[in-house]
Design a protein around this motif. Structure first.
Motif, short mmCIF file in Angstrom:
data_model
loop_
_atom_site.label_atom_id
_atom_site.label_comp_id
_atom_site.label_asym_id
_atom_site.label_seq_id
_atom_site.Cartn_x
_atom_site.Cartn_y
_atom_site.Cartn_z
N LEU A 1 79.20 38.15 22.06
CA LEU A 1 80.37 38.61 22.81
C LEU A 1 81.12 37.44 23.42
CD1 LEU A 1 78.93 41.77 24.58
CD2 LEU A 1 80.64 41.70 22.77
N ILE A 2 80.39 36.47 23.93
CA ILE A 2 81.05 35.29 24.50
C ILE A 2 81.79 34.53 23.40
CG2 ILE A 2 80.64 33.00 25.49
CD1 ILE A 2 78.50 34.19 27.20
N LEU A 3 81.13 34.30 22.28
CA LEU A 3 81.76 33.54 21.19
C LEU A 3 82.95 34.30 20.61
CD1 LEU A 3 81.54 30.97 19.51
CD2 LEU A 3 80.10 32.23 17.92
N GLY B 1 84.82 36.65 22.09
CA GLY B 1 85.90 36.66 23.08
C GLY B 1 86.59 35.32 23.18
N LEU B 2 85.82 34.26 23.11
CA LEU B 2 86.40 32.93 23.19
C LEU B 2 87.33 32.67 22.01
CD1 LEU B 2 84.59 29.93 24.51
CD2 LEU B 2 85.66 29.63 22.32
N LEU B 3 86.89 33.02 20.80
CA LEU B 3 87.71 32.76 19.61
C LEU B 3 88.94 33.66 19.54
CD1 LEU B 3 84.87 32.26 16.96
CD2 LEU B 3 86.29 30.51 18.04
N ILE B 4 88.75 34.94 19.84
CA ILE B 4 89.89 35.87 19.77
C ILE B 4 90.93 35.53 20.83
CG2 ILE B 4 90.56 38.28 20.15
CD1 ILE B 4 87.88 39.03 18.77
N ASP B 5 90.47 35.26 22.05
CA ASP B 5 91.43 34.92 23.11
C ASP B 5 92.09 33.57 22.86
OD1 ASP B 5 91.00 37.30 24.38
OD2 ASP B 5 89.59 36.51 25.84
N ALA B 6 91.39 32.65 22.24
CA ALA B 6 92.01 31.36 21.89
C ALA B 6 93.11 31.57 20.86
CB ALA B 6 90.96 30.39 21.38
N ALA B 7 92.85 32.44 19.89
CA ALA B 7 93.87 32.70 18.87
C ALA B 7 95.10 33.36 19.49
CB ALA B 7 93.29 33.59 17.77
N TRP B 8 94.89 34.37 20.33
CA TRP B 8 96.03 35.04 20.97
C TRP B 8 96.77 34.10 21.92
CZ3 TRP B 8 98.59 38.85 19.24
CH2 TRP B 8 97.97 39.85 18.48
N GLY B 9 96.02 33.25 22.62
CA GLY B 9 96.66 32.28 23.50
C GLY B 9 97.53 31.31 22.72
N ALA B 10 97.06 30.88 21.55
CA ALA B 10 97.86 29.98 20.71
C ALA B 10 99.12 30.67 20.23
CB ALA B 10 97.03 29.51 19.52
N VAL B 11 99.01 31.94 19.84
CA VAL B 11 100.18 32.69 19.38
C VAL B 11 101.21 32.82 20.49
CG1 VAL B 11 100.96 34.99 18.67
CG2 VAL B 11 98.98 33.96 17.56
N TRP C 1 89.41 29.71 27.76
CA TRP C 1 88.83 29.80 29.11
C TRP C 1 88.74 31.24 29.57
CZ3 TRP C 1 85.78 26.75 31.46
CH2 TRP C 1 85.88 25.38 31.31
N PHE C 2 89.80 32.00 29.33
CA PHE C 2 89.80 33.41 29.72
C PHE C 2 88.71 34.17 28.98
CE2 PHE C 2 91.32 37.79 29.30
CZ PHE C 2 91.40 38.12 30.65
N GLY C 3 88.59 33.95 27.68
CA GLY C 3 87.55 34.61 26.89
C GLY C 3 86.16 34.23 27.35
N LEU C 4 85.97 32.97 27.71
CA LEU C 4 84.66 32.52 28.20
C LEU C 4 84.32 33.18 29.52
CD1 LEU C 4 82.25 30.58 27.87
CD2 LEU C 4 83.57 28.92 29.18
N ILE C 5 85.27 33.23 30.43
CA ILE C 5 85.02 33.83 31.74
C ILE C 5 84.72 35.32 31.61
CG2 ILE C 5 86.11 34.42 33.94
CD1 ILE C 5 87.49 31.66 33.78
N VAL C 6 85.49 36.03 30.81
CA VAL C 6 85.23 37.45 30.60
C VAL C 6 83.87 37.64 29.92
CG1 VAL C 6 85.99 39.50 29.34
CG2 VAL C 6 87.65 38.12 30.58
N GLY C 7 83.56 36.79 28.96
CA GLY C 7 82.28 36.89 28.27
C GLY C 7 81.09 36.64 29.16
N LEU C 8 81.26 35.82 30.17
CA LEU C 8 80.15 35.54 31.08
C LEU C 8 79.77 36.74 31.93
CD1 LEU C 8 80.94 31.90 32.22
CD2 LEU C 8 79.13 32.66 30.68
#
Length: 81
Positions: A47-49, A51-61, A30-37
């Protein structure tokens, strides 16, 4: 009226490390999507995609690590001195 009130919490299921990681990934996505928008330019979708994937990975970690750190401390036996 209002004296002696108690709040009783019923725990229905335990939060596992996998669920904590999934919740962290969702929050990160969600954070990556909002920043990407808020980005513009010809590579907007990438950039949206990304950011979404990188932030999802860091959020999971961080979700996994945060849960593991608090869960292990809460369940380990404590020594009395």
């Amino acid at each position: 009226m209002g004296s002696g009130l108690r709040l009783v919490e019923q725990v229905t299921d335990r939060l596992t490390k996998a669920r904590a990681a999934a919740a962290g990934a969702a929050t990160g996505a969600w954070f990556g999507l909002i920043v990407g928008l808020f980005t513009t330019g010809p590579t907007w979708f990438g950039l949206i995609l990304g950011g979404l994937l990188i932030d999802a990975a860091w959020g999971a970690v961080f979700g996994f690590a945060g849960h593991a750190a608090t869960r292990d401390a809460a369940t380990s036996p404590r020594r009395r001195t």
